[in-house]
Design a protein around this motif. Structure first.
Motif, mmCIF file in Angstrom:
data_model
loop_
_atom_site.group_PDB
_atom_site.id
_atom_site.type_symbol
_atom_site.label_atom_id
_atom_site.label_comp_id
_atom_site.label_asym_id
_atom_site.label_seq_id
_atom_site.Cartn_x
_atom_site.Cartn_y
_atom_site.Cartn_z
ATOM 1 N N MET A 183 0.808 -1.217 0.000
ATOM 2 C CA MET A 183 0.000 0.000 0.000
ATOM 3 C C MET A 183 0.845 1.271 0.000
ATOM 4 O O MET A 183 0.443 2.304 -0.542
ATOM 5 C CB MET A 183 -0.912 0.016 1.235
ATOM 6 C CG MET A 183 -1.947 -1.088 1.255
ATOM 7 S SD MET A 183 -2.745 -1.235 2.879
ATOM 8 C CE MET A 183 -3.724 0.263 2.908
ATOM 9 N N LEU A 184 2.002 1.213 0.628
ATOM 10 C CA LEU A 184 2.783 2.428 0.879
ATOM 11 C C LEU A 184 3.155 3.232 -0.366
ATOM 12 O O LEU A 184 3.024 4.471 -0.356
ATOM 13 C CB LEU A 184 4.042 2.082 1.679
ATOM 14 C CG LEU A 184 3.831 1.900 3.185
ATOM 15 C CD1 LEU A 184 5.107 1.374 3.846
ATOM 16 C CD2 LEU A 184 3.390 3.198 3.837
ATOM 17 N N PRO A 185 3.629 2.610 -1.456
ATOM 18 C CA PRO A 185 4.027 3.432 -2.605
ATOM 19 C C PRO A 185 2.908 4.331 -3.134
ATOM 20 O O PRO A 185 3.130 5.523 -3.377
ATOM 21 C CB PRO A 185 4.453 2.388 -3.651
ATOM 22 C CG PRO A 185 4.893 1.213 -2.840
ATOM 23 C CD PRO A 185 3.962 1.178 -1.669
ATOM 24 N N SER A 186 1.706 3.791 -3.297
ATOM 25 C CA SER A 186 0.613 4.602 -3.822
ATOM 26 C C SER A 186 0.177 5.663 -2.818
ATOM 27 O O SER A 186 -0.120 6.805 -3.191
ATOM 28 C CB SER A 186 -0.581 3.728 -4.223
ATOM 29 O OG SER A 186 -1.055 2.978 -3.121
ATOM 30 N N PHE A 187 0.154 5.314 -1.531
ATOM 31 C CA PHE A 187 -0.234 6.286 -0.516
ATOM 32 C C PHE A 187 0.791 7.414 -0.415
ATOM 33 O O PHE A 187 0.437 8.575 -0.199
ATOM 34 C CB PHE A 187 -0.426 5.599 0.840
ATOM 35 C CG PHE A 187 -1.808 5.044 1.046
ATOM 36 C CD1 PHE A 187 -2.738 5.704 1.824
ATOM 37 C CD2 PHE A 187 -2.193 3.842 0.437
ATOM 38 C CE1 PHE A 187 -4.016 5.192 2.018
ATOM 39 C CE2 PHE A 187 -3.462 3.323 0.622
ATOM 40 C CZ PHE A 187 -4.386 3.998 1.408
ATOM 41 N N LYS A 188 2.066 7.095 -0.581
ATOM 42 C CA LYS A 188 3.103 8.122 -0.529
ATOM 43 C C LYS A 188 2.984 9.099 -1.688
ATOM 44 O O LYS A 188 3.380 10.266 -1.571
ATOM 45 C CB LYS A 188 4.489 7.464 -0.529
ATOM 46 C CG LYS A 188 4.862 6.821 0.790
ATOM 47 C CD LYS A 188 6.235 6.164 0.729
ATOM 48 C CE LYS A 188 6.637 5.582 2.084
ATOM 49 N NZ LYS A 188 7.948 4.888 2.022
ATOM 50 N N MET A 189 2.433 8.640 -2.809
ATOM 51 C CA MET A 189 2.240 9.506 -3.973
ATOM 52 C C MET A 189 0.912 10.253 -3.929
ATOM 53 O O MET A 189 0.568 10.964 -4.866
ATOM 54 C CB MET A 189 2.332 8.671 -5.258
ATOM 55 C CG MET A 189 3.721 8.140 -5.545
ATOM 56 S SD MET A 189 3.846 7.363 -7.180
ATOM 57 C CE MET A 189 2.873 5.865 -6.922
ATOM 58 N N GLY A 190 0.149 10.071 -2.855
ATOM 59 C CA GLY A 190 -1.161 10.718 -2.764
ATOM 60 C C GLY A 190 -2.221 10.010 -3.575
ATOM 61 O O GLY A 190 -3.263 10.590 -3.880
ATOM 62 N N LEU A 191 -1.963 8.742 -3.917
ATOM 63 C CA LEU A 191 -2.905 7.973 -4.738
ATOM 64 C C LEU A 191 -3.574 6.856 -3.932
ATOM 65 O O LEU A 191 -4.174 5.952 -4.503
ATOM 66 C CB LEU A 191 -2.177 7.366 -5.946
ATOM 67 C CG LEU A 191 -1.526 8.366 -6.899
ATOM 68 C CD1 LEU A 191 -0.734 7.641 -7.973
ATOM 69 C CD2 LEU A 191 -2.582 9.277 -7.523
ATOM 70 N N GLY A 192 -3.456 6.921 -2.615
ATOM 71 C CA GLY A 192 -4.082 5.916 -1.766
ATOM 72 C C GLY A 192 -5.595 5.970 -1.875
ATOM 73 O O GLY A 192 -6.178 7.015 -2.154
#
Length: 286
Positions: free
Chosen positions: A164-173
């Protein structure tokens, strides 16, 4: 002391193996290749082990075709039957077997402790029921049996949170579905500590829910993760989208069980991270 481990190459198995090696145990992995041989091959590996942890099982979070559903079931139920047969052949059996199951055995309506009889009726629940039933012969072998009904184990480097972390870090969570489904989870350190707590307790037997006491929704978890990363969570991954990607396997993400670890609480197990807030503070803000 010697401990045997199935599923030792997976996320949880590799962490458990490392944990016990660091604590002075001889860790013997029973591999997928061993299960292709005779029960005697596995029995030879088990011989003289003090404890056995059974984590065998194909990954759940994939598209569930008819053939993959069979893989999910066989890798748990048939493998466990073979393992139990092998334990029966060993002259010096482990004193305790700790076997994995999942909180998916419960329905997604009521709140559940380990004594709940409100079980689910979907595919995953049926696999869990058969999986646990396959262990029944151990009770006549003078081997103690404990079953872990595991929630989502959170680790920043592997498993669900790491994905989950990569997308959430990009604001795409995104929140999954309507986000109202429960999200039973536990920090990797508490998961490992709970396993050791159960194994070393001479009274251990029966079912243990391996989740944190904090019962939250998918929406709460997703928003809290975004908050820790200072990123907005603006999107929703619709039920339609999830079913397109995972087929019937989307139910793992779209459903959630309200589960509490009552037996661990009764044992005064010292949760280091009892809340989602504490878990994410440790895993995300390191």
């Amino acid at each position: 002391m010697k401990i045997c481990l199935t599923g030792g190459t997976g996320f949880l198995g590799s962490r458990i193996g490392l944990f016990f090696k660091e604590n002075g145990f001889e860790v013997v992995n029973i591999s997928r290749q061993d299960f292709k041989g005779s029960p005697k091959t596995i029995a030879d590996k088990i011989e003289g082990a003090n404890m056995l942890i059974n984590l065998a099982g194909a990954p759940i979070l994939k598209k569930w075709t008819s053939s993959y559903k069979k893989t999910i079931r066989d890798s748990r139920v048939e493998t466990t039957k073979l393992l139990v047969e092998a334990i029966g052949l060993a002259k010096n059996k482990p004193s305790i077997v700790l076997s994995s199951s999942a909180v998916g055995i419960y329905d997604d309506v009521y709140e559940h402790d380990e004594f709940s009889d409100r079980l689910g009726d979907d595919f995953l629940a049926s696999v869990c029921k058969d999986w646990e039933s396959a262990l029944a012969p151990l009770t006549s072998m003078n081997v103690k049996l404990a079953v872990m009904r595991i929630g989502v184990v959170l680790d920043a480097k592997q498993g669900a949170l790491a994905k989950m972390l990569p997308s959430f870090k990009m604001g795409l969570g995104a929140v999954v579905g309507d986000g109202l489904q429960s999200f039973p989870c536990i920090h990797i350190n508490d998961f490992l500590s709970a396993i050791w707590y159960i194994l070393k307790n001479p009274e251990s037997n029966g079912v243990y829910n391996l989740v944190a006491p904090d019962m939250v929704s998918n929406q709460y978890f997703s928003k809290k993760l975004g908050e820790k990363l200072n990123r907005p969570v603006l999107f929703k991954a619709s039920k339609f989208m999830m079913k397109m990607v995972f087929g019937d396997g989307a139910s793992v993400l779209l459903k959630g069980q309200k589960v509490k670890p009552q037996r661990l609480l009764d044992l005064n197990f010292p949760f280091q991270f009892p809340t989602v807030d504490a878990m994410l503070d440790d895993l995300v803000r390191k």
